[in-house]
Design an enzyme around this catalytic site. Structure first.
Site, PDB file in Angstrom:
ATOM      1  N   GLU A 188       3.897   2.151 -13.010  1.00  8.76           N
ATOM      2  CA  GLU A 188       2.934   1.443 -12.171  1.00  8.76           C
ATOM      3  C   GLU A 188       1.989   0.637 -13.049  1.00  8.76           C
ATOM      4  O   GLU A 188       1.369   1.170 -13.973  1.00  8.76           O
ATOM      5  CB  GLU A 188       2.151   2.440 -11.319  1.00  8.76           C
ATOM      6  CG  GLU A 188       1.227   1.770 -10.330  1.00  8.76           C
ATOM      7  CD  GLU A 188       0.696   2.723  -9.276  1.00  8.76           C
ATOM      8  OE1 GLU A 188      -0.308   2.368  -8.632  1.00  8.76           O
ATOM      9  OE2 GLU A 188       1.278   3.800  -9.091  1.00  8.76           O
ATOM     10  N   ASN A 231      -1.071   8.769  -9.673  1.00 10.70           N
ATOM     11  CA  ASN A 231      -0.488   8.958  -8.340  1.00 10.70           C
ATOM     12  C   ASN A 231       0.690   9.903  -8.514  1.00 10.70           C
ATOM     13  O   ASN A 231       1.845   9.512  -8.517  1.00 10.70           O
ATOM     14  CB  ASN A 231      -0.051   7.620  -7.751  1.00 10.70           C
ATOM     15  CG  ASN A 231      -1.226   6.692  -7.502  1.00 10.70           C
ATOM     16  OD1 ASN A 231      -2.292   7.120  -7.067  1.00 10.70           O
ATOM     17  ND2 ASN A 231      -1.051   5.415  -7.786  1.00 10.70           N
ATOM     18  N   GLU A 312      -7.447   6.133  -2.326  1.00  9.42           N
ATOM     19  CA  GLU A 312      -6.242   5.373  -1.988  1.00  9.42           C
ATOM     20  C   GLU A 312      -5.167   6.256  -1.348  1.00  9.42           C
ATOM     21  O   GLU A 312      -3.988   6.119  -1.606  1.00  9.42           O
ATOM     22  CB  GLU A 312      -5.690   4.679  -3.231  1.00  9.42           C
ATOM     23  CG  GLU A 312      -6.650   3.680  -3.842  1.00  9.42           C
ATOM     24  CD  GLU A 312      -6.089   2.949  -5.032  1.00  9.42           C
ATOM     25  OE1 GLU A 312      -6.288   1.718  -5.123  1.00  9.42           O
ATOM     26  OE2 GLU A 312      -5.440   3.591  -5.881  1.00  9.42           O
ATOM     27  N   ARG A 359     -17.606  -1.594  -1.617  1.00  8.03           N
ATOM     28  CA  ARG A 359     -16.781  -0.589  -2.275  1.00  8.03           C
ATOM     29  C   ARG A 359     -17.337  -0.213  -3.643  1.00  8.03           C
ATOM     30  O   ARG A 359     -17.133   0.909  -4.121  1.00  8.03           O
ATOM     31  CB  ARG A 359     -15.349  -1.117  -2.414  1.00  8.03           C
ATOM     32  CG  ARG A 359     -14.360  -0.068  -2.879  1.00  8.03           C
ATOM     33  CD  ARG A 359     -12.955  -0.613  -2.798  1.00  8.03           C
ATOM     34  NE  ARG A 359     -12.364  -0.738  -4.122  1.00  8.03           N
ATOM     35  CZ  ARG A 359     -11.193  -1.307  -4.353  1.00  8.03           C
ATOM     36  NH1 ARG A 359     -10.511  -1.844  -3.354  1.00  8.03           N
ATOM     37  NH2 ARG A 359     -10.692  -1.367  -5.561  1.00  8.03           N
ATOM     38  N   LYS A 383     -14.107   4.507 -14.598  1.00  4.80           N
ATOM     39  CA  LYS A 383     -13.634   3.192 -15.030  1.00  4.80           C
ATOM     40  C   LYS A 383     -14.783   2.383 -15.609  1.00  4.80           C
ATOM     41  O   LYS A 383     -15.950   2.599 -15.273  1.00  4.80           O
ATOM     42  CB  LYS A 383     -13.015   2.432 -13.860  1.00  4.80           C
ATOM     43  CG  LYS A 383     -11.661   2.971 -13.412  1.00  4.80           C
ATOM     44  CD  LYS A 383     -11.005   2.060 -12.377  1.00  4.80           C
ATOM     45  CE  LYS A 383      -9.631   2.591 -11.967  1.00  4.80           C
ATOM     46  NZ  LYS A 383      -8.925   1.665 -11.051  1.00  4.80           N
ATOM     47  N   ASP A 388     -12.387  -2.471 -10.123  1.00  7.25           N
ATOM     48  CA  ASP A 388     -11.036  -2.037 -10.497  1.00  7.25           C
ATOM     49  C   ASP A 388     -10.488  -2.896 -11.629  1.00  7.25           C
ATOM     50  O   ASP A 388      -9.624  -3.746 -11.393  1.00  7.25           O
ATOM     51  CB  ASP A 388     -10.106  -2.111  -9.282  1.00  7.25           C
ATOM     52  CG  ASP A 388      -8.735  -1.511  -9.543  1.00  7.25           C
ATOM     53  OD1 ASP A 388      -8.572  -0.808 -10.553  1.00  7.25           O
ATOM     54  OD2 ASP A 388      -7.822  -1.744  -8.728  1.00  7.25           O
ATOM     55  N   GLU A 416      -3.275  -5.422 -15.680  1.00  8.13           N
ATOM     56  CA  GLU A 416      -2.958  -5.525 -14.258  1.00  8.13           C
ATOM     57  C   GLU A 416      -3.551  -6.772 -13.620  1.00  8.13           C
ATOM     58  O   GLU A 416      -2.933  -7.381 -12.746  1.00  8.13           O
ATOM     59  CB  GLU A 416      -3.483  -4.265 -13.554  1.00  8.13           C
ATOM     60  CG  GLU A 416      -3.297  -4.245 -12.057  1.00  8.13           C
ATOM     61  CD  GLU A 416      -3.867  -2.987 -11.433  1.00  8.13           C
ATOM     62  OE1 GLU A 416      -3.875  -2.910 -10.184  1.00  8.13           O
ATOM     63  OE2 GLU A 416      -4.320  -2.085 -12.174  1.00  8.13           O
TER      64      GLU A 416
END
Length: 729
Positions: A188, A231, A312, A359, A383, A388, A416
């Site tokens: 991912e 995940n 999530e 958020r 983070k 994000d 990403e």
């Protein structure tokens, strides 16, 4: 005449050879920064007297054997021959020793005793000194792993031509890679091929690549790796996969690297071994204790668990009306008898919750009431920014908001949101920007680096020593490990900053470039210049002036500022840029969501006024009219267009600077980077044109004189599809 011509030609060729760095045969990048290519004769002459023999002062261990093997490998490559390993110290020996191996290092009369004492269990000392009456080069440490780190440091100094005189110890206890690797070998947000972990072949078959992975990480001081995706799947904690993880741990152990696993919070329920996952259930607590015992029987030095919960759609303690502390402490109790830890991620936002106004506020709101309530072996993993992993974010307010809790920095090494492994973006500057940010919190205005070093913690927590940094790995099965050759630098920079969070991104870039391409300044200087301008270039053509989260849906590649039809508001780019006829930007001041209140009062006051807000974060904190007057004298609209154009020019500049290096870089790597830079220019132009077309459709304003209009209508850019993009997992 003919002889004179031949002589002149020979002289000319010799002068050209002296003026141009010799290009090695084509390289594929597999060796990373551990290339150990032949040194020039003058450098060889300086190095050879320091390593006529290798001496390990004590009984070998797997770790010291790895150190000796690395030194032999490096010297063989740099000098053309490897020194013999000797049991006797003599003039010109390169000696590896701990005080336990060589008692004279621990005597009161030893000038090195105090330095070694200050280096702790992982630090190292490099010195030219006298031992047993002989002139030697000494690599000293208090442990075998310190000797391995010292061996890599000595080799690094030899490659770049630095003096092998150093004393260094890590400022963070935990220096971890987080692999977002799935059990089917997809990765991912990975853009360098399949996972290097071949779960199907393990545990019986271990790839040689695992050893080279361990060498690369140990050369940076990285001492832990989380093998699987946050995940997570419940199967990873079954006996079959524990055995596979144990086989990887056996390979990594001599290099000082512990393995960790991402644990799915509902694992016992999903494996049908309990009827709930409630962290306060005695049956659930017993299941996790038994599971921890099982893991530690297979992996005695297992590091612990990383957990993503209630984010999530992932299960977590809030499913049972419990807190994050309840969930983390239950797992912590299971691993504490084995000296394990729990890393509980603070990246949370409730799946399907469409009531929130910002958020960016949720993690702070959920975690600050729990400050001081986590078990002593729990770290909250935060983070670098509150959204994000965007190309630019302000530092996460949690770094100034949880003074009683050890916080573990989470950076993303894989890109990403920065063009995958296509666009060149050196992230050392981004990491440095966050780490050097001043939180303005008591007691003395700590930087983020000082916070994660534990400087804000109460004395008891400081003594426990839980400090660290984690990086989401960009490693894959591609031959060069990271897809883009320059993406190796982001792995390297992460490791060096995890060792010393206050180090310089530029100095790290110099180290990497010298080891990866050439220590010749005619190569190193322009390569470093490329690196240092690259990330800002990407910010300019993707998300200038504090814009954020404008990437394509799902795959996160390419511009899509128009997306407004996703399931929840905060998945849509329009939620973040809020472009309308009246202006653009997200108001996080008291007149908006008041997210600024989560920062120290001094920062909140400064950023509340757009005139004193740093320009690069302006639209992160403010919604401003298109004609707002910028410090440059331009309107906001004109400044935004200027930044997009600056980004495109920067991408072209990266390309032209790299092309000028063609004579000095081996052909294969030069061509592979050049191809990506050509595509990066196209990516920059796409971002620029699509965003200008979209924002002009919103504000209806003309383009200022000299600004080239997008060559295609907005519908053309909206119609672009990116099927089967890599990194979806």
């Amino acid at each position: 005449m003919h002889k004179i011509f031949i002589k002149l030609l020979a002289t000319l060729l010799l002068s050209l050879a002296a003026a141009t760095p010799a290009c090695a045969v084509d390289e594929d990048g597999y060796d990373l920064w551990l290339r150990y290519r032949p040194l020039e004769r003058a450098a060889q002459a300086r190095l050879q007297p320091q390593a006529r023999t290798l001496v390990l002062a004590g009984k070998p261990s797997p770790t010291t054997q790895a150190a000796l093997k690395e030194l032999q490998r490096g010297l063989q490559g740099m000098l053309g021959s490897a020194p013999a390993v000797s049991a006797t110290i003599q003039d010109g020996s390169l000696v590896l020793a701990t005080p336990a191996m060589l008692p004279e290092l621990a005597t009161a009369s030893s000038p090195l005793r105090a330095e070694l004492t200050a280096l702790g269990s992982e630090g190292y000392l490099l010195r030219k000194t006298r031992l047993q009456g002989h002139h030697v080069t000494l690599i000293a440490a208090n442990s075998d792993i310190g000797l391995l780190y010292g061996a890599f440091a000595w080799l690094r100094a030899a490659v770049i031509g630095a003096q092998p005189e150093a004393a260094s110890a890590p400022k963070l206890q935990l220096r971890l890679l987080n692999h977002w690797d799935n059990l089917d070998r997809t990765v991912e947000r990975g853009y360098a091929g399949a996972s290097i972990w071949d779960w199907w072949a393990l545990p019986d078959i271990t790839d040689r690549r695992y050893v080279d992975y361990a060498r690369a990480n140990a050369s940076l001081g990285i001492n832990g790796t989380v093998l699987n995706n946050v995940n997570s799947k419940p199967e990873v904690l079954t006996a079959a996969f524990i055995a596979k993880a144990a086989a990887v741990a056996d390979v990594l152990r001599p290099y000082g690297i512990k393995v960790y696993l991402s644990a799915r919070f509902s694992t016992p329920l999903e494996l049908k071994e309990t009827d709930t996952a409630d962290p306060l259930s005695p049956a659930v607590q017993a299941w996790w204790r038994n599971k921890a015992d099982e893991i530690y029987r297979a992996i005695p030095d297992f590091g612990g668990f990383l957990v993503k919960a209630n984010s999530e759609g992932q299960p977590g303690p809030q499913d049972y009306h419990r807190t994050h502390a309840d969930g983390a402490n239950m797992l912590a109790a299971a691993v504490v008898p084995h000296k394990g830890i729990v890393m509980w991620r603070a990246f949370v936002y409730a799946h399907g919750d469409d009531k929130g106004t910002d958020r960016a506020k949720q993690a702070y709101d959920e975690f600050t009431p729990l400050d001081g309530k986590f078990a002593a072996n729990v770290m909250v993993q935060v983070k670098n920014g509150a959204i994000d992993f965007q190309p630019r974010e302000p530092f996460h307010p949690l770094f100034g908001g949880m003074p009683k809790t050890p916080l573990l920095m989470e950076f993303q090494i894989t890109k990403e949101y920065l063009g995958f492994s296509t666009d060149l973006a050196y992230l050392g500057t981004m990491f440095e920007e966050t780490l050097h940010s001043d939180t303005k919190r008591a007691p003395q205005g700590l930087t983020v680096a000082q916070v994660i070093e534990g400087k804000a913690l109460p004395e008891a927590a400081r003594q426990a020593g839980l400090t660290g940094m984690a990086g989401v790995a960009n490693i894959g099965s591609d031959r060069n490990w990271t897809g883009h050759h320059f993406d190796q630098a982001n792995w390297y920079a992460f490791g060096r900053l995890a060792w010393d969070p206050q180090a310089s991104a530029r100095a790290i870039a110099v180290e990497w470039a010298a080891q990866t391409f050439s220590a010749d300044a005619r190569v190193t200087a322009p390569v470093v210049d490329i690196m240092m301008m690259s990330r800002e270039t990407v910010v300019d053509y993707m998300t200038p002036l504090g814009l954020h989260h404008m990437m394509g849906t799902g795959h996160h590649h390419g511009p899509a500022p128009w997306v407004d039809n996703l399931e929840r508001p905060d998945w849509n780019p329009v939620y973040y840029h809020r472009a309308a006829r009246d202006g653009i930007g997200f108001d996080r001041t008291a007149s908006g969501t008041n997210a600024l209140a989560q920062y120290a009062p001094e920062i909140a006051r400064q950023y509340a006024d757009p005139r004193t807000t740093p320009t690069q974060l302006l639209l992160w904190f403010h919604h401003l009219p298109w004609d707002y007057a910028m410090p440059s004298g331009r309107t906001l609209w004109a400044e935004l267009l200027h930044r997009y154009d600056t980004g495109v020019r920067g991408a072209r500049e990266l390309q032209s600077r790299w092309m000028a290096l063609r004579p000095m870089i081996d052909e294969r790597r030069h061509d592979e980077v050049a191809q990506r830079l050509r595509r990066q220019v196209a990516n920059a132009e796409l971002w620029r044109n699509a965003c200008i077309a979209y924002f002009q459709s919103i504000n209806g304003l003309p383009l200022p004189p000299g600004v080239t209009p997008p060559p295609k209508p907005l519908d053309y850019y909206k119609a672009i599809q990116v099927p089967y993009a890599p990194g979806r997992g």
